[in-house]
Design a protein around this motif. Structure first.
Motif, PDB file in Angstrom:
ATOM      1  N   ASP A   1       0.866  -1.176   0.000  1.00 42.73           N
ATOM      2  CA  ASP A   1       0.000   0.000   0.000  1.00 42.73           C
ATOM      3  C   ASP A   1       0.904   1.228   0.000  1.00 42.73           C
ATOM      4  O   ASP A   1       1.672   1.447   0.939  1.00 42.73           O
ATOM      5  N   ALA A   2       0.821   1.986  -1.095  1.00 38.94           N
ATOM      6  CA  ALA A   2       1.724   3.131  -1.257  1.00 38.94           C
ATOM      7  C   ALA A   2       1.631   4.108  -0.093  1.00 38.94           C
ATOM      8  O   ALA A   2       2.617   4.753   0.263  1.00 38.94           O
ATOM      9  N   THR A   3       0.463   4.207   0.520  1.00 35.14           N
ATOM     10  CA  THR A   3       0.317   5.190   1.589  1.00 35.14           C
ATOM     11  C   THR A   3       1.006   4.758   2.879  1.00 35.14           C
ATOM     12  O   THR A   3       1.144   5.563   3.790  1.00 35.14           O
ATOM     13  N   ALA A   4       1.418   3.518   2.965  1.00 32.13           N
ATOM     14  CA  ALA A   4       2.115   3.065   4.169  1.00 32.13           C
ATOM     15  C   ALA A   4       3.612   3.332   4.098  1.00 32.13           C
ATOM     16  O   ALA A   4       4.289   3.356   5.128  1.00 32.13           O
ATOM     17  N   VAL A   5       4.118   3.515   2.899  1.00 31.44           N
ATOM     18  CA  VAL A   5       5.571   3.655   2.735  1.00 31.44           C
ATOM     19  C   VAL A   5       5.976   5.030   2.224  1.00 31.44           C
ATOM     20  O   VAL A   5       7.168   5.333   2.131  1.00 31.44           O
ATOM     21  N   GLU A   6       4.967   5.865   1.877  1.00 30.20           N
ATOM     22  CA  GLU A   6       5.301   7.200   1.371  1.00 30.20           C
ATOM     23  C   GLU A   6       6.073   7.948   2.450  1.00 30.20           C
ATOM     24  O   GLU A   6       5.754   7.882   3.628  1.00 30.20           O
TER      25      GLU A   6
ATOM     26  N   VAL B   1      -1.278  11.166   6.343  1.00 29.29           N
ATOM     27  CA  VAL B   1      -1.290   9.721   6.063  1.00 29.29           C
ATOM     28  C   VAL B   1       0.022   9.013   6.454  1.00 29.29           C
ATOM     29  O   VAL B   1       0.401   9.029   7.608  1.00 29.29           O
ATOM     30  N   GLY B   2       0.692   8.447   5.465  1.00 29.33           N
ATOM     31  CA  GLY B   2       1.908   7.697   5.777  1.00 29.33           C
ATOM     32  C   GLY B   2       2.999   8.586   6.350  1.00 29.33           C
ATOM     33  O   GLY B   2       3.832   8.148   7.147  1.00 29.33           O
ATOM     34  N   HIS B   3       2.981   9.843   5.955  1.00 27.50           N
ATOM     35  CA  HIS B   3       4.033  10.753   6.424  1.00 27.50           C
ATOM     36  C   HIS B   3       3.967  10.972   7.926  1.00 27.50           C
ATOM     37  O   HIS B   3       4.936  11.419   8.526  1.00 27.50           O
ATOM     38  N   THR B   4       2.820  10.674   8.519  1.00 24.96           N
ATOM     39  CA  THR B   4       2.705  10.864   9.961  1.00 24.96           C
ATOM     40  C   THR B   4       3.739  10.024  10.699  1.00 24.96           C
ATOM     41  O   THR B   4       4.269  10.439  11.718  1.00 24.96           O
ATOM     42  N   HIS B   5       4.004   8.834  10.201  1.00 25.62           N
ATOM     43  CA  HIS B   5       4.990   7.994  10.894  1.00 25.62           C
ATOM     44  C   HIS B   5       6.322   7.930  10.152  1.00 25.62           C
ATOM     45  O   HIS B   5       7.383   7.922  10.778  1.00 25.62           O
ATOM     46  N   THR B   6       6.285   7.955   8.810  1.00 23.91           N
ATOM     47  CA  THR B   6       7.552   7.817   8.084  1.00 23.91           C
ATOM     48  C   THR B   6       8.454   9.024   8.295  1.00 23.91           C
ATOM     49  O   THR B   6       9.667   8.879   8.430  1.00 23.91           O
ATOM     50  N   ALA B   7       7.873  10.215   8.328  1.00 21.35           N
ATOM     51  CA  ALA B   7       8.705  11.404   8.532  1.00 21.35           C
ATOM     52  C   ALA B   7       9.343  11.372   9.914  1.00 21.35           C
ATOM     53  O   ALA B   7      10.485  11.792  10.100  1.00 21.35           O
TER      54      ALA B   7
END
Lengths: 214, 733, 154
Positions: free
Chosen positions: B495-500, B531-537
């Motif tokens: 899911d692209a939104t999990a790794v963005e 979205v994903g940036h909440t945790h990836t960033a």
């Protein structure tokens, strides 16, 4: 609690007489009987104090006797939500006074406790330390009986406060919380609490020995 | 000109729609939704899509008194499109801004996002996607007004000029737009128009105050929850305590005895079943619900449990998942000495959006038609879902877009679950408008959370102190799985939104390997602002800080060195932030520290520096300097607001009580006392925002403020306490 | 069901409702004054703030039966108050609002702060406004607007 000892009919009469004397609200007098030295009176008083201490440190009382700039709430005594603060008079601050939510009576339909003149006990009557730890029995007793801290209350004034003050009385009619459940009550009923206070006062408000934290 | 009714409601999301995804030059994702029918042939031949012609009269209405009413094609829920989109149109139109009123457009084909093909707000795409569209609408409207005036004056249109809702002729003639409107409506809509040179902008690029301010300050603006209709009833729904459970039996005797209660009945939900209560007003409905005795059938549902999930996720994170990125040599890391490695594991909890206005929808079903009022981020989807429940065609559902008290993604749900509840209730109460209200408890406990995540990262540091190898495993539920968006944004199990934010990082990392696991616990999940940036960033920016510290390099210099040279927006933001914060960063009081973070999301580059100390065991954010590279700044006042406030929103992740947890299937938090958003004291005291000057097309500002703040604060805290915080929320410092 | 005579925004209003009904819902549904908002229902957010006898009051927590004849002022009328008008104007000139849903409560709280403390410090502002949630996060501009309003009222 009166420590058990050999009692005869004369001692019983003496005890009853002492009780009657107290009901008339005259200054407490130590009853001298050949079998009751002042040490007994002191230990009776300390026993009564322990009961008083149990009530004072119950959540319904101690949550407003904080040493910090905030009240506590709940049986787990967590910091009161919404960042309410003590304010200069223990009534909160403009915009966020105690009265912003707390009215003259409990609002069970919304979960807000209420009573007459809802406000925090003054810092001089803090029964916790600044880290929200309860004062020891010895330390709290000293604070409570320090007339420079307790609004100059003597024994009978303390008794009246415990027995009759409306806000103090809220602790026994604390209403229902946000979860709809009734709030827990102190370990003694109010009459029992008043009676323990009286016995402690009659004994000269003795405090247990020890430092803070014991 | 009058607003035309849009008959073309047939072009709605159907099963045969598909998405085409292509990469934009700036590195983001362009999602284009193409509809069925004639376009399919185009797709087959890979020809570019035909440009859409948007009829100006659906967007602009000039009233006789000169008022200009502009339709906004997406929800206003705080982000400021209600002002910014009309600015674009009004500027090209040379309208008198003081006469402009903006309205939120109802659901209709013509109001679909021109790039995505559905009416929606999200992905920080409002200005980015409708920038060209609204400019063209304004320019075409102007052209038609000029044509009408020119015809009247028997002059050439090119001899006329426009200013502040007036057309001026070559010989002193003038006519107000209001006077020309009727004639202009008869003019042909030009197929192409000349747009203004940015140097000619009068509004765009200016700090223009919001159009909706005053009514939001005097109590007059009506949100969805404020709607009042004659004969309207209010409904609440008892939802199952475990997601997907069903009603076994209901004892509603006491509930029905509450005065004002009209109906109590079971309804299907998106997951499981519930019990609806309809009453004259909200309070009796809620009182009745509190008195319902429901026996729930929990036998068929999994009971998600946070402790179990952490254990499961942590174990999964130690195994390779579906590959998102495999660049370079997968074995490079293995060849590096353990002394040159950083291993880190991160934990992120479920988060609720909790917009201030609880979810609500009003529906009136009249048998052959229906009318809906909702503060919806997803009008096309919601309209179709309501129609389906009511047995109608979408065209038979008039869908009004109400102003909403926040959304953050919560008001965009692929399964339209709240709307379906409302429709089911309205169906039963045919003829009576019913307002469904979700209480705050429903909101906090109702699911659709930002998913839980675990990250596990192993970094091999090269002799130049830069990462030479990077293995990254992410564990978290797929947001798009099971939705119509899955077809395009879930590929090869990813899911692209999990790794963005990780997979598309702008840091130059050779030997870069990213994989993901998507467990499927019984918890509904949704996109939460950025979205994903909440945790990836958070992961990337805290790791960058650690690596910089190991390299004994300044954190800004380290990032600059590692950033891809083509990451122009992010570099520009970093440079601007460095310049604007230099003075205060050099003069910190004792016990204060600086935290740095930079991150690109939704095609916008953001960098921030925060000044933090610890007060009462919590981070106190004294100030934040934020720099933004978002292309052309349509309304710098709005952008400043978005970044000042958006970083406060981002603090949500740090709040001690900022986690949704489950035990034995039940959500433990009920309201703001236990799930606590940031209050004033938690937010930065002051935020100065600086926009990188640019004439590039605008990119989004709705979500980009959010990802940078949590890592920046935690980076500062690390200096104050010596601890690297890898588990959110920050329960104890 | 009981009947209550209330003084709302200077007018006598009569409502018939269950005594347990919070003032918030009486205002919103019986009196159609929807400017006062429902955000949480447990007094954690402040969106429901009105003035009762001059005291900022979270109307979601107070049953209508406890109001009595204490005058109630809501956001709809606060603009007629000189401090209220200055606060609203400051909110507009500083472009404070985003979604706006919390702002009725923010303004009502700020008005009480400024009436009591005409020259509030940062600490005064944080303590008095510290119990109002703005989910959008407009706190920095709320601070600025309060300070601007205070200056204007000097």
């Amino acid at each position: 609690m009166i420590r058990s000892r050999t009692t005869g009919p004369r001692s019983l009469i003496v005890v009853c007489a002492a009780f009657v004397v107290c009901l008339v609200a005259s200054p407490p007098q130590a009853e001298q009987s050949p079998a009751s030295p002042s040490a007994d009176r002191r230990s009776d008083g300390l026993a009564a104090w322990q009961q008083v201490y149990m009530v004072l440190t119950h959540q319904r009382c101690i949550n407003c006797h904080t040493a910090t700039n905030y009240p506590q709430q709940g049986d787990d005594r967590h910091r009161h939500f919404a960042n309410v603060v003590r304010g200069p008079e223990g009534r909160g601050v403009p915009g966020l006074h105690c009265a912003t939510c707390h009215q003259e009576a409990n609002a069970d339909s919304t979960g807000a406790p209420g009573s007459h003149n809802w406000h925090l006990a003054p810092l001089s009557m803090a029964w916790q330390d600044p880290h929200d730890q309860l004062l020891s029995s010895a330390e709290l007793c000293r604070v409570l009986t320090d007339r420079s801290k307790n609004h100059d209350m003597d024994g009978s004034a303390l008794l009246q406060h415990h027995a009759e003050d409306k806000l103090v009385g809220w602790a026994w009619e604390p209403g229902r919380g946000l979860n709809g459940l009734p709030r827990t009550l102190p370990p003694l009923s109010r009459p029992q609490f008043a009676d323990a206070t009286r016995r402690w006062v009659e004994a000269g408000t003795p405090c247990p020995p020890g430092q803070a934290g014991e | 000109m009058s607003a035309a009714s849009t008959a073309a409601n047939d072009l709605l999301l159907s099963r045969r729609t598909f998405l085409r995804v292509s990469a934009t030059a700036a590195g983001g994702l362009l999602v284009a939704l193409y509809l069925d029918g004639p376009v399919a042939a185009q797709e087959a031949s890979q020809a570019p899509p035909k440009p859409q012609i948007y009829p100006p009269d659906a967007f602009v209405n000039i009233r006789p008194d000169g008022t200009i009413v502009i339709q906004v094609n997406r929800l206003e829920f705080g982000q400021g499109v209600h002002t910014a989109l009309p600015m674009l149109l009004a500027d090209e139109m040379d309208a008198d801004w003081s006469q402009v009123i903006a309205e939120l457009a109802p659901a209709a084909d013509v109001y679909k996002d021109p790039r995505v093909g559905m009416q929606m707000v999200g992905g920080s795409g409002s200005i980015a996607h409708s920038f060209q569209q609204y400019r063209e609408l304004g320019a075409k409207t102007r052209a038609m007004l000029v044509a009408a005036a020119a015809a009247q004056w028997q002059v050439g249109p090119q001899q006329c000029r426009t200013e502040a809702s007036v057309v001026h002729g070559p010989s002193g003639q003038s006519a107000r737009y209001a006077a020309l409107a009727a004639a202009a409506a008869k003019q042909p809509v030009p197929a192409a128009v000349q747009l203004k040179d940015p140097a000619q902008f009068r509004l765009v690029g200016q700090a223009v105050r919001r159009l909706d301010s005053r009514p939001k300050c005097d109590g007059s603006l009506k949100f969805g929850l404020d709607l009042d209709l004659p004969g309207m009833m209010t409904a609440v729904v008892a939802h199952p305590p475990v997601f997907g459970a069903r009603v076994k039996s209901v004892d509603d005797k006491v509930a029905r005895s509450v005065e004002g209660v009209r109906e109590v009945f079971e309804i299907p939900l998106a997951h499981g079943t519930g019990v609806a209560i309809v009453a004259d007003k909200f309070w009796p409905a809620k009182q009745a619900r509190d008195r319902l005795q429901i026996d729930w059938d929990l036998s068929a549902v999994e009971r998600a449990d946070s402790a179990q999930l952490w254990a499961q996720y942590t174990a999964l994170a130690r195994t390779p998942g579906h590959v998102a990125v495999a660049r370079g040599d997968a074995q490079a890391l293995a060849g590096m000495a353990s002394g040159n490695r950083v291993v880190a594991e991160y934990h992120f909890p479920y988060l609720a959006h909790s917009p201030m206005e609880p979810l609500n929808t009003t529906v009136r079903f009249d048998g052959d038609r229906a009318e809906v009022w909702a503060g919806s981020q997803f009008q096309t989807v919601d309209q179709a879902a309501i129609a389906e429940v009511l047995g109608l065609q979408p065209a038979q559902v008039t869908f009004h877009t109400a102003m909403a008290g926040g959304g953050f993604g919560r008001r965009a749900t692929p399964d339209a679950h709240v709307q379906r509840e409302a429709a089911a209730i309205a169906k039963r109460l045919r003829g009576t408008p019913v307002k469904l209200v979700w209480t705050r408890e429903d909101d906090v406990q109702g699911g659709y959370y930002r998913p839980m995540h675990v990250h596990r990262i192993e970094i091999g540091i090269g002799p130049d102190s830069m990462p030479a190898a990077w293995h990254h495993v992410i564990v978290g539920q797929s947001i798009l799985g099971g939705t119509p968006f899955a077809a395009m944004l879930v590929k090869n199990g990813v899911d692209a939104t999990a790794v963005e934010g990780v997979a598309d990082t702008h840091y130059t990392i050779p030997n870069f390997h990213v994989s993901v696991h998507h467990p499927t616990p019984n918890v509904p999940v949704l996109w939460w602002r950025s979205v994903g940036h909440t945790h990836t960033a958070f992961v990337m920016e805290t790791l960058m800080d650690e690596l910089a510290a190991r390299a004994q390099m300044d954190p800004i210099a380290y990032r600059r060195k590692l950033l891809d040279p083509t990451a122009t927006k992010l570099r520009a933001a970093l440079d601007l932030m460095e310049a604007k914060s230099a003075a205060w960063r050099r003069k910190l009081p004792t016990q204060h520290a600086v935290g740095i973070a930079c991150h690109a999301s939704f095609d916008t580059g953001v960098a921030c520096a925060v000044e933090v100390s610890i007060e009462n065991k919590r981070p106190r954010i004294h100030q934040a300097t934020v720099a933004v590279a978002c292309g052309l700044a349509v309304n710098p006042l709005t952008i400043e607001s978005q970044f000042q406030a958006g970083v406060a929103f981002g603090v949500s992740q740090l709040m001690a009580k900022g986690a949704i947890t489950l035990t034995d299937g039940r959500v433990e938090q009920r309201n703001f006392d236990a799930y606590t958003p940031p209050y004033m004291i938690d937010a930065p005291v002051a935020v100065d925002v600086h926009i990188v000057p640019s004439t590039e097309p605008p990119s989004g500002c709705g979500e980009p403020p959010v990802p940078v703040i949590a890592p920046a604060v935690v980076n500062a805290l690390a200096q104050l306490t010596g601890t690297r915080y890898r588990s959110l929320p920050l329960v104890a410092i | 069901m009981a009947t209550y005579q209330l003084t709302i925004n200077g007018q006598r209003r009569e409502v018939m409702t269950d005594p347990s009904t919070p003032l918030l819902w009486v205002l919103r549904e019986d009196l159609k004054l929807t400017g006062t908002k429902y955000g949480c229902g447990v007094s954690a957010c402040g969106a429901c703030t009105v003035h009762v006898a001059g005291v900022a009051t979270r109307s979601c927590m107070v049953p209508v039966s406890m109001i009595g004849d204490r005058p109630v002022v809501t956001i709809e009328a606060i603009g007629q108050d000189p401090v209220g008008k200055v606060v609203q104007d400051a909110w507009v000139s500083h472009d404070v609002v985003q979604c706006g849903y919390c702002q009725s409560g923010q303004i009502m709280s700020a008005v009480v702060l400024l009436k009591h403390t005409p020259n509030p410090t940062d600490q005064n502002i944080e303590e008095s406004m510290g119990g109002n949630i703005c989910r959008c996060g407009t706190y920095p501009r709320i601070r600025q607007a309060i300070k601007a309003a205070a200056q204007h009222l000097q």
